[in-house]
Design an enzyme around this catalytic site. Structure first.
Site, PDB file in Angstrom:
ATOM      1  N   LYS A  41       0.900  -1.153   0.000  1.00 41.51           N
ATOM      2  CA  LYS A  41       0.000   0.000   0.000  1.00 41.51           C
ATOM      3  C   LYS A  41       0.940   1.204   0.000  1.00 41.51           C
ATOM      4  O   LYS A  41       1.602   1.506   0.984  1.00 41.51           O
ATOM      5  CB  LYS A  41      -0.826  -0.060   1.270  1.00 41.51           C
ATOM      6  CG  LYS A  41      -2.144   0.664   1.397  1.00 41.51           C
ATOM      7  CD  LYS A  41      -2.311   2.028   0.899  1.00 41.51           C
ATOM      8  CE  LYS A  41      -2.825   2.954   1.995  1.00 41.51           C
ATOM      9  NZ  LYS A  41      -2.154   4.251   1.931  1.00 41.51           N
TER      10      LYS A  41
ATOM     11  N   GLY B  59       5.072   3.872  10.829  1.00 47.19           N
ATOM     12  CA  GLY B  59       4.324   5.127  10.807  1.00 47.19           C
ATOM     13  C   GLY B  59       3.889   5.517  12.196  1.00 47.19           C
ATOM     14  O   GLY B  59       4.586   5.235  13.179  1.00 47.19           O
ATOM     15  N   SER B  60       2.720   6.137  12.286  1.00 47.09           N
ATOM     16  CA  SER B  60       2.281   6.684  13.570  1.00 47.09           C
ATOM     17  C   SER B  60       1.691   5.603  14.465  1.00 47.09           C
ATOM     18  O   SER B  60       1.285   4.531  14.010  1.00 47.09           O
ATOM     19  CB  SER B  60       1.223   7.760  13.338  1.00 47.09           C
ATOM     20  OG  SER B  60       0.030   7.152  12.866  1.00 47.09           O
ATOM     21  N   ARG B  61       1.636   5.925  15.743  1.00 49.56           N
ATOM     22  CA  ARG B  61       1.038   5.006  16.709  1.00 49.56           C
ATOM     23  C   ARG B  61      -0.436   4.789  16.389  1.00 49.56           C
ATOM     24  O   ARG B  61      -0.916   3.654  16.436  1.00 49.56           O
ATOM     25  CB  ARG B  61       1.209   5.602  18.107  1.00 49.56           C
ATOM     26  CG  ARG B  61       0.759   4.693  19.231  1.00 49.56           C
ATOM     27  CD  ARG B  61       1.318   5.212  20.539  1.00 49.56           C
ATOM     28  NE  ARG B  61       0.821   4.503  21.696  1.00 49.56           N
ATOM     29  CZ  ARG B  61       1.289   4.686  22.931  1.00 49.56           C
ATOM     30  NH1 ARG B  61       2.264   5.542  23.150  1.00 49.56           N
ATOM     31  NH2 ARG B  61       0.801   4.014  23.963  1.00 49.56           N
ATOM     32  N   ARG B  62      -1.113   5.866  16.027  1.00 52.12           N
ATOM     33  CA  ARG B  62      -2.536   5.739  15.725  1.00 52.12           C
ATOM     34  C   ARG B  62      -2.754   4.843  14.506  1.00 52.12           C
ATOM     35  O   ARG B  62      -3.605   3.955  14.495  1.00 52.12           O
ATOM     36  CB  ARG B  62      -3.147   7.127  15.496  1.00 52.12           C
ATOM     37  CG  ARG B  62      -4.606   7.192  15.852  1.00 52.12           C
ATOM     38  CD  ARG B  62      -5.206   8.529  15.478  1.00 52.12           C
ATOM     39  NE  ARG B  62      -4.999   8.795  14.052  1.00 52.12           N
ATOM     40  CZ  ARG B  62      -5.554   9.794  13.383  1.00 52.12           C
ATOM     41  NH1 ARG B  62      -6.325  10.635  14.014  1.00 52.12           N
ATOM     42  NH2 ARG B  62      -5.315   9.950  12.098  1.00 52.12           N
ATOM     43  N   GLY B  63      -1.963   5.094  13.467  1.00 55.35           N
ATOM     44  CA  GLY B  63      -2.087   4.285  12.250  1.00 55.35           C
ATOM     45  C   GLY B  63      -1.752   2.825  12.499  1.00 55.35           C
ATOM     46  O   GLY B  63      -2.456   1.917  12.035  1.00 55.35           O
ATOM     47  N   GLY B  64      -0.690   2.601  13.241  1.00 54.78           N
ATOM     48  CA  GLY B  64      -0.290   1.228  13.534  1.00 54.78           C
ATOM     49  C   GLY B  64      -1.338   0.492  14.341  1.00 54.78           C
ATOM     50  O   GLY B  64      -1.694  -0.655  14.045  1.00 54.78           O
TER      51      GLY B  64
ATOM     52  N   GLU C 261       5.697  11.227  21.508  1.00 59.36           N
ATOM     53  CA  GLU C 261       6.651  11.573  20.459  1.00 59.36           C
ATOM     54  C   GLU C 261       6.166  12.812  19.700  1.00 59.36           C
ATOM     55  O   GLU C 261       4.996  12.907  19.320  1.00 59.36           O
ATOM     56  CB  GLU C 261       6.765  10.397  19.471  1.00 59.36           C
ATOM     57  CG  GLU C 261       7.783  10.622  18.364  1.00 59.36           C
ATOM     58  CD  GLU C 261       7.801   9.490  17.328  1.00 59.36           C
ATOM     59  OE1 GLU C 261       6.797   8.750  17.232  1.00 59.36           O
ATOM     60  OE2 GLU C 261       8.805   9.365  16.621  1.00 59.36           O
TER      61      GLU C 261
ATOM     62  N   CYS D  93      12.746   7.754  13.125  1.00 63.51           N
ATOM     63  CA  CYS D  93      12.144   7.011  14.246  1.00 63.51           C
ATOM     64  C   CYS D  93      13.079   7.002  15.447  1.00 63.51           C
ATOM     65  O   CYS D  93      12.636   6.790  16.568  1.00 63.51           O
ATOM     66  CB  CYS D  93      11.881   5.561  13.862  1.00 63.51           C
ATOM     67  SG  CYS D  93      11.268   5.359  12.214  1.00 63.51           S
TER      68      CYS D  93
ATOM     69  N   GLU E  76       5.942  -0.514  13.372  1.00 61.44           N
ATOM     70  CA  GLU E  76       6.946   0.267  14.079  1.00 61.44           C
ATOM     71  C   GLU E  76       6.359   1.654  14.203  1.00 61.44           C
ATOM     72  O   GLU E  76       6.033   2.284  13.207  1.00 61.44           O
ATOM     73  CB  GLU E  76       8.238   0.245  13.240  1.00 61.44           C
ATOM     74  CG  GLU E  76       9.443   0.732  13.987  1.00 61.44           C
ATOM     75  CD  GLU E  76      10.143   1.781  13.182  1.00 61.44           C
ATOM     76  OE1 GLU E  76      10.735   1.467  12.141  1.00 61.44           O
ATOM     77  OE2 GLU E  76      10.060   2.960  13.590  1.00 61.44           O
TER      78      GLU E  76
END
Lengths: 526, 526
Positions: free
Chosen positions: B184, B241-246, B393, B302, B265
């Protein structure tokens, strides 16, 4: 050693005050003394605090010290002597010889892990030496080892009161990895659990380890079990049991502020494929072998052969004739608990009531409570493919034979299956092309593929995989039996330019532990 | 090679019809041609069908064929030449030299994995020979290898448009393991993605592999991304990517009928510990090194040093004086996307508005849109411990220095931290006792512990760990950089009494692939 009914929190005996319960002898349905006290959140918290306090010290014990500890646990279990065998047999309904064999397996597994710990390959030490002249940037010195995850919660299983319980495979592999263990004992064999727990507790003391290396609690899964898996100090979970129970723990673990891995071994129907030539040449022997495997331990094995696939025709009829006769001669045998018996009875009743399924044979009549009366059913491939229910595990000696019109359909049914612990192929020389067509499917579906045997024997070895894709386990990347199980409780850490004086032994120059290590990617024992 | 804006589904170019979007040059905020078409569920399904159809064949390619394929991908990326560098630089705002370096890293990583594939250690072959005379039961022949999980969904990251994107680390390690990959692509660099995607597509064709080994789709995360992770054929996910996305992907993966592993990650603030003697002897050099690391790639790494811990006092003041001067001299630099800039700006604003935090310095004023103006803040340990927000972060060049009264407090703050990708220690010889006290905490908290360097360089090596406890990653048992990353996409399978003619090459007698194998537990190259 006297059974007190207490929990073991570190070095202490602690009476649980939340609930009172008794072991039940499933052979006569009667309560056994003494009363056990189930604990609550306070005791769980105390056990977790002790485990956490022990972790940094226990994880840096020398390989020799840790191996000796595992061997001491094994010896202390043997030292329990006959009372352990008697109590385990009474609590589980399993015959004495089976319990003795299982005890051998349990201590053998502890000793095998002692050898694994000493050899040290599980540390997977890697060293990439510095390259100060590398362009465009110098390479720092990088070294990698695996370290334990942290304290592990282990849920004892009902069907192996020794080998998958208090000092069973999960506990052995977690302790080998360097993780303190807190066992949530199974309520079906609390006396056995206490005896074995006291053996571990004594080994901790004798080896001079911090008391928090081992605790054992009693209590309900949805209170004590949930509290344990929710505690922030717990970093992984080992479980063997039902799909519902396993998935409940998965949910609790995922909802934590810090989610943790759950190694739940849950549900498998272990397909057996009878290929045409094998079926033709040895239908009767296969029929006998099948029913013997099905009946083992009253069918209460995770690897019990729950479905059989074969081409319809006279060879399959011969196989079924033998199987029918063997089932007819099978004595009813006591199941582990009244609850397991009730679920088995319900599962068999459901199959019997399914219009697409035909009962082929049942075993001899029951002579007491909670007895498993072996059941074999048959159906056809089209029915199996259309009824999702038929894939549900019936825990106990119940199995379903699926008549298939051709090999392509056999393959289609295999593709239709959920993840499995095992897949078994009965094949003669001239079946190899058919087997070759099936093998890629079976590899994708199962953790272990076996030929010309039965799935119920699970060897404790280096090459064993007792695991598999969901729902046979919650994490198909691992095994709960065999030496690879140690990996479940480890994670890699990289040490970059760490001063020599601070490096762990496993990563020091000169290889003081004589480990197999990868230096610059090359395996060797430098 | 012309950029068309199409998706790559197997061997085809497919125009996405669900959405239209453009790349934006963050340096001037302007749209870049051409228009890209975002796809929907139908294209995702087609890519998954092709990947599934390719899997059984691709996973059994010879080691040599698979290694050659990875090397061909690397060569085809180099063959794209300057247009790739120019497009990637324009889409990301990253300077040309950085993109060239990243291209070197990307093709180097593909070639490193080619070597790993050829060597074959990742198969982890084990053989436990049969023991027909063992008592009480004979031991069957048992052999174990690791096989790939299945098709893998890879989500490109914004901050490394080559090295963590279409043919980045996740794709390289998944292809090396034998898993088809569906990427993606990240909407921040779609042109770069298409160019690299076409290089991979061409390599698949040139190597005669089934087309489904690689596909690449464009589209929104919550439609195309969710459809991809939900598809039953996908067996693992790689994400940076981001914590929300992950965490959104983790939820989708957990809700599937068959849950699958997600290697996300996500978030790390990479603590740096300045120990007293090092701080005293080289406060100025450390101040310079710190700001240089902080500014690298506009702080969009990161492993960016997000917090610094040191003892309060004149040595820390000297460090901060230098850091202030260096920050003051730092030119503002363009961030990857307007969205990332907005989040950075918001994060810095939030810290500035926190009464327990003091702004120490900011970089030079911005000269264009979407520019990161370096920010360094300070606070004290008590405030940091009481404000959970301060652990969040801020992606970009923003960092917080924590004044600690003593080493015990440094350790307390370290224990208070969430999981991290890295932990850095600046230590001189006489700091080693302090470092020894900290090390067990840092090992538990981070995937990589480094001394006397800065965390922003992540070497692609055998010993690297770019991973760590939650929330730095969703699965702290693995790494996304370095050769151990291949393990994320593998699972063990045991072959019991499998006829010689059906055994995989890796497990055959005589060791035709010349692998390191464990025979009866003993490592060797038989």
């Amino acid at each position: 050693m006297k059974i007190t009914g207490d929990m073991l929190i570190g070095a202490k005996s602690v009476r649980g005050r939340e609930t009172t319960f008794y072991a039940v002898n499933p052979a006569d349905g009667k309560k056994m003394e003494p009363a056990f006290g189930g604990g609550g959140e306070a005791e769980v918290r105390e056990a977790c605090e002790l485990a956490w306090a022990a972790f940094d010290s226990y994880r840096e014990t020398s390989l020799e010290a840790r191996a000796t500890f595992l061997e001491t646990v094994a010896q202390k279990i043997m030292d329990l002597g006959d009372p352990l065998v008697e109590r385990a047999s009474a609590e589980s309904g399993l015959p004495r010889a089976r319990i003795e064999g299982e005890r051998g397996r349990t201590v053998g597994q502890l000793r095998l892990f002692a050898g694994v710990v000493r050899e040290g390959g599980w540390i997977e030490a890697r060293i990439d030496p510095a390259l100060p002249d590398r362009k465009p940037l110098p390479r720092p010195d990088q070294r990698q080892r695996h370290i334990p995850l942290g304290p592990v919660a282990v849920f004892g299983a009902s069907n192996f009161p020794l080998a998958f319980s208090v000092a069973g495979g999960d506990t052995a592999s977690a302790l080998a990895a360097g993780c303190p263990v807190i066992v949530k004992a199974h309520s079906a064999h609390p006396g056995t659990s206490e005896l074995v727990g006291r053996a571990v507790q004594a080994a901790v003391a004798e080896c001079g380890l911090p008391e928090g290396v081992f605790s054992m609690v009693f209590g309900a899964g949805n209170s004590v079990g949930t509290a344990l898996v929710s505690d922030w100090r717990i970093k992984a979970v080992g479980f063997t049991g039902s799909r519902r129970g396993g998935m409940a723990l998965v949910s609790v673990a995922a909802a934590r502020r810090e989610p943790i891995p759950v190694y739940a071994e849950m549900s498998s129907i272990n397909p057996v494929f009878l290929l045409p030539s094998a079926l033709s040449s040895r239908a009767e022997a296969l029929g006998k072998g099948y029913v013997a495997s099905l009946n083992l331990g009253a069918g209460q094995f995770c690897t019990n052969p729950g479905i059989v696939l074969a081409l319809d025709g006279p060879d399959l009829d011969r196989f079924l004739e033998t199987a029918k006769a063997e089932v007819g001669n099978s004595a009813a045998s006591t199941m582990l608990t009244p609850g397991i018996f009730a679920a088995y009875d319900e599962g068999v009743r459901k199959l019997s009531g399914n219009s697409k399924v035909r009962l082929l044979a049942r075993g001899q009549a029951c002579s007491g409570p909670n007895q498993c009366q072996t059941a074999v059913f048959e159906t056809d491939a089209a029915s199996f493919l259309s009824e999702t229910d038929l894939q549900e595990e019936v825990f106990g000696a119940s199995s379903l034979v699926i008549r298939c019109p051709d090999l392509e359909t056999v393959r289609t049914v295999a593709e239709h299956l959920e993840g499995q612990l095992t897949a078994t192929v009965q094949a003669d020389e001239s079946d190899l092309d058919a087997a070759r067509m099936l093998l890629p499917v079976l590899e994708r579906k199962a953790g272990r593929v076996l030929f010309n045997g039965w799935p119920t024997g699970v060897d404790v070895s280096h090459a064993m995989v007792h695991g598999g894709p969901f729902p046979s386990t919650a994490d198909g990347r691992s095994t709960s039996v065999g030496t690879l199980a140690i990996r479940r409780f480890l994670r890699p850490v990289c040490y970059q330019d760490v001063p020599a004086g601070l490096l762990p032994e496993a990563l020091k120059d000169g290889n003081p532990l004589k480990l197999w290590r990868r230096i610059g990617g090359e395996m060797g024992r430098d």
